[in-house]
Design a protein around this motif. Structure first.
Motif, short mmCIF file in Angstrom:
data_model
loop_
_atom_site.label_atom_id
_atom_site.label_comp_id
_atom_site.label_asym_id
_atom_site.label_seq_id
_atom_site.Cartn_x
_atom_site.Cartn_y
_atom_site.Cartn_z
N UNK A 39 114.36 -0.77 90.52
CA UNK A 39 113.25 -0.75 89.57
C UNK A 39 114.18 -0.37 88.23
N UNK A 40 112.90 -0.67 87.43
CA UNK A 40 114.00 -0.64 85.88
C UNK A 40 114.83 0.55 85.87
N UNK A 41 116.17 0.30 85.72
CA UNK A 41 116.96 1.12 85.00
C UNK A 41 117.65 1.88 86.56
N UNK A 42 117.31 1.22 87.41
CA UNK A 42 118.12 1.96 88.52
C UNK A 42 119.62 1.73 88.46
N UNK A 43 120.52 3.18 88.76
CA UNK A 43 121.69 2.55 89.54
C UNK A 43 121.34 1.69 90.69
N UNK A 44 122.39 0.85 90.91
CA UNK A 44 122.05 -0.17 92.15
C UNK A 44 123.63 0.33 93.43
N UNK A 45 123.14 0.21 94.37
CA UNK A 45 124.81 1.15 94.95
C UNK A 45 125.64 -0.83 95.99
N UNK A 46 124.35 -2.04 95.92
CA UNK A 46 125.35 -2.56 95.78
C UNK A 46 124.65 -4.11 95.79
N UNK A 47 124.62 -5.22 95.88
CA UNK A 47 124.20 -6.69 95.78
C UNK A 47 124.00 -7.19 97.83
N UNK A 48 123.21 -7.99 97.68
CA UNK A 48 122.60 -8.48 98.49
C UNK A 48 123.13 -9.70 98.94
N UNK A 49 123.58 -9.70 100.11
CA UNK A 49 124.61 -11.24 100.24
C UNK A 49 123.61 -12.01 101.06
N UNK A 50 123.15 -11.19 102.07
CA UNK A 50 122.24 -12.34 103.42
C UNK A 50 121.50 -11.33 103.61
N UNK A 51 120.23 -12.01 104.31
CA UNK A 51 118.80 -10.85 105.34
C UNK A 51 118.93 -11.66 106.56
N UNK A 52 118.47 -11.17 107.61
CA UNK A 52 118.16 -11.37 108.30
C UNK A 52 117.75 -10.39 109.14
N UNK A 53 116.30 -11.21 110.28
CA UNK A 53 115.59 -9.89 110.51
C UNK A 53 115.48 -8.76 110.30
#
Length: 114
Positions: A39-53
């Motif tokens: 959500x807005x202003x969250x510190x993010x842990x990383x970035x999604x590279x791919x999705x599966x199942x």
């Protein structure tokens, strides 16, 4: 020859997914072994590279190129966080990360996740 930081220090981990996670989106840890959209202003842990199942490969370190919103980042160390729509933004609170390049026409910035 062009300069490229792709692959620099890249570390990827697999997490279960909660919510509407998309490739290229910054995410946060939401439960044990699980990531969710920020959500807005969250510190993010990383970035999604791919999705599966129902699982996501999440880049936790290294160079990443992300869309930004709001104030244009500048190269150097900037405090950034998630904007809640899958982009990052320069803010007073968040993660201090190295911005390596800014592409204003495409609205993206390259940064090094630490």
């Amino acid at each position: 020859m062009d300069i490229s930081l792709n692959g620099y220090g890249e570390q990827v981990a697999t997490f279960a997914v909660s919510g509407e996670v998309k490739v290229g989106m910054p995410v946060k840890i939401s439960a044990n072994g699980t990531v969710a959209p920020c959500v807005a202003k969250d510190k993010f842990c990383g970035v999604v590279l791919s999705l599966r199942g129902g699982y996501a490969a999440v880049q936790m370190a290294g160079y990443a190129k992300l869309p930004y919103t709001g104030t244009k980042p500048t190269v150097g160390y900037q405090t950034v966080n998630a904007d809640g729509t899958g982009k990052v933004q320069v803010e007073a609170t968040g993660r201090l990360l190295l911005i390596t390049d800014v592409d204003e026409p495409s609205g993206t910035c390259g940064l090094v996740l630490a």
